[in-house]
Design an enzyme around this catalytic site. Sequence first.
Site, PDB file in Angstrom:
ATOM      1  N   ASP A 246       0.797  -1.176   0.043  1.00 51.02           N
ATOM      2  CA  ASP A 246       0.018   0.079   0.195  1.00 51.02           C
ATOM      3  C   ASP A 246       0.860   1.229  -0.021  1.00 51.02           C
ATOM      4  OD1 ASP A 246       0.899  -0.370   2.498  1.00 51.02           O
ATOM      5  OD2 ASP A 246      -0.776  -0.252   3.681  1.00 51.02           O
ATOM      6  N   HIS A 247       2.104   1.101   0.316  1.00 47.85           N
ATOM      7  CA  HIS A 247       2.815   2.403   0.388  1.00 47.85           C
ATOM      8  C   HIS A 247       3.476   2.668  -0.715  1.00 47.85           C
ATOM      9  CE1 HIS A 247       2.318   1.947   4.713  1.00 47.85           C
ATOM     10  NE2 HIS A 247       3.045   2.974   5.067  1.00 47.85           N
TER      11      HIS A 247
ATOM     12  N   ASP B 256       4.231  -1.210  11.605  1.00 42.24           N
ATOM     13  CA  ASP B 256       3.725   0.169  11.094  1.00 42.24           C
ATOM     14  C   ASP B 256       3.343   0.782  12.429  1.00 42.24           C
ATOM     15  OD1 ASP B 256       2.922   1.751   8.289  1.00 42.24           O
ATOM     16  OD2 ASP B 256       1.696   2.427  10.027  1.00 42.24           O
TER      17      ASP B 256
ATOM     18  N   ARG C  35      -0.074  12.743   9.984  1.00 42.53           N
ATOM     19  CA  ARG C  35       1.240  13.414  10.365  1.00 42.53           C
ATOM     20  C   ARG C  35       1.548  14.681   9.530  1.00 42.53           C
ATOM     21  NH1 ARG C  35       4.274   7.797  11.218  1.00 42.53           N
ATOM     22  NH2 ARG C  35       3.613   7.574  13.320  1.00 42.53           N
TER      23      ARG C  35
ATOM     24  N   SER D 128       7.070   7.440  12.683  1.00 42.71           N
ATOM     25  CA  SER D 128       7.169   6.001  11.981  1.00 42.71           C
ATOM     26  C   SER D 128       8.031   4.936  12.669  1.00 42.71           C
ATOM     27  CB  SER D 128       7.687   6.325  10.401  1.00 42.71           C
ATOM     28  OG  SER D 128       8.190   4.787  10.170  1.00 42.71           O
TER      29      SER D 128
ATOM     30  N   ARG E 273       9.652   2.893  11.312  1.00 40.10           N
ATOM     31  CA  ARG E 273      10.635   2.375  10.259  1.00 40.10           C
ATOM     32  C   ARG E 273      12.019   2.064  10.772  1.00 40.10           C
ATOM     33  NH1 ARG E 273      10.268   8.019   7.205  1.00 40.10           N
ATOM     34  NH2 ARG E 273       8.173   7.311   7.547  1.00 40.10           N
TER      35      ARG E 273
END
Length: 662
Positions: free
Chosen positions: A79-80, A134, A394, A555, A557
């Site tokens: 989806d990203h 996520d 964000r 995030s 990440r």
Amino acid sequence: MEYYYPVCGVVVRLIMGLNVTQKILKDHLVEGELKAGEKIAIRIDQTLTQDATGTMAYLEFETLGVARVKTKLSVSYVDHNTLQTDFKNADDHLYLQSIAAKYGIHFSRPGNGICHQVHLERFGVPGQTLLGSDSHTPTQGGIGMLSIGAGGLDVALAMAGQPFHMTCPKVLNVRLEGKLRPWVSAKDIILEVLRRLSVKGGVGKVIEYSGPAVKSLSVADRATITNMGAELGATTSVFPSDSKTRDFLKAQGRGENWVEIKADKNCEYDEGIVISLDKLDPMVAQPHMPDNVVAVKKLKGKKVTQVAIGSCTNSSYRDLMVVAKMLKGRTVHPGLSLLVSPGSKQVYKMISDNGALATMIEAGARILESACGPCIGMGAAPNSEGVSVRTFNRNFKGRSGTADAGIYLVSPETAAACALTGALSDPRHVAKKLGIKPKSISLPKKFDINDNMVIFPMSPAKSKKIEIVRGPNIAPLPNFDPLPGSLSGVVLLKTGDNITTDDIMPAGARILPLRSNIPAISEFVFERVDKEFPSRAKNVSGGFVIGGANYGQGSSREHAAIAPKYLGVKAVIVKSFARIHMANLINFGILPLVFKNISDYNKIDQGDELEVDTSELHGDIIVVNKTKGTRIVVTHSMGPRDIEMMAAGGTLGYAASMAASS
Ligand code: MIC
Ligand code: SF4
């Protein structure tokens, strides 16, 4: 009143009644004591990954030597990285698809929607635990699931059947009273929570919602609130699972997944706030932090050049129906562009079947695919010095792709009002002026259910024959050495408070395609803060980073840890850390240190030469500033397990060697 009782051989301290958080934690506890601040481990029922963090998570999972995932359900979403400007993202998608087929993972194909929205519709289960790579994984708290965001490696370990290690959170109760007034909605509630608690206010806590107004909020409303609870720095957010949850699951054809979960009447909370919904106004988070919140009317008339509606926060059927009702028969203001990305294929299909999509197209909306899109800087960057009003979560500087644009976070009602007027506008005034009647959006009795864009796991016998597809963009994981007895080097960078993982490891259309290639992506570390960082770090063989409070918020990440590690960052010394980033630093062998005395932050400057004694990690640690001739005491919140991982050079090396030896 308190008493103790054993769960899985562990003594648990119980208060008389239990809140929702405690109930789910108690059911999943495998290690430790349910006492705020203690290290605990919980069993994970489900996992989710998305493509931007998933490639790394699965490269890590592969090193663990497990034949098939051991969770009740694991889903891999795409989806990203759906903007395919060259082969890289497409290659990553094929890698993820082949991994899913090999290891018994559900694969949600590109086009099926944003992970959190799809998971809510099709997979989340009240009372269960979910670990997702996520930070907005807490969205599932909207249906009473304990859902936590984590780094990819922690999710990989959960897929391999290992428990999730965490600090037992405090529980902060948000009691909701009264009734929302027309044109004020769930987004305004979470913006008010952010205004009151700040982006640091949820650290070490679960935010649990209760009170008489809960029953007036739909699952979509609740999910908006738990989703953006990530911006509080909270471990997660959760609502009870009640008749509204049951009706939602039934309408999704999943009535059998419903269980009631409610807080006991005599339960206790560690902290609490009360929000009277009838006093709330439409709110807006101004640039460049989600807690920089004021009432929309304070900014009335500010010219807007872009409106974007979508993201995992506000792209449900309910949200887009509200927008369509406001746009019906009208035209988007000529001074701006309106972008709409529906949250899932289900939402997309339903609004196209009932004409709401046509209404939006007719009004001039630019309809995007069902994906993260502009939220992560994947296209639709605003103009120079643009003012972009978004229903997202964000608004960090530069995240939109335009460094000098200002991002304003609002509800779908406010976004639609701005799209019509070309300026920041209170939707109540716009509705009155244009004669739009408030109308509540009722939940469909049955959503459009078609899981044809999910590839379900195949039999183990078939899975065994699957070959993993590795295009040239899939680089092998780097190896990291065990921690030496002392660390020395220079301070490569000194930052202020609230540094985000977007600051450390930016995303966006240019950089995201490199998520499965650590050497390549490390060239962009701290790009927006200090362009010279990667070359400086490499020239001096690494060193230290000094930070302020809430370092690494945002995030999940893990690239914000792996890439600095690859450049030689040895320790990060800060006033305080955000939860997920600190765990990621430990996972990849970067020492996460905290000033014992916060004012010592002023005693270190960029370029200073430091020496850190790491021969003994249990307890305080001494940092010698050789340049200034001073000694500084620092500390950390690593438990014995974390220290063991750190000494081995990080969790991955440790877990892989354990897997190899067994
Ligand atoms: C985000 O909203 O920042 C992301 C992109 O979804 C991240 C994950 C990532 O960086 O891939 C998140 O929230 O964890
Ligand atoms: Fe995607 Fe944005 Fe949600 Fe992150 S916050 S999952 S980028 S929509």
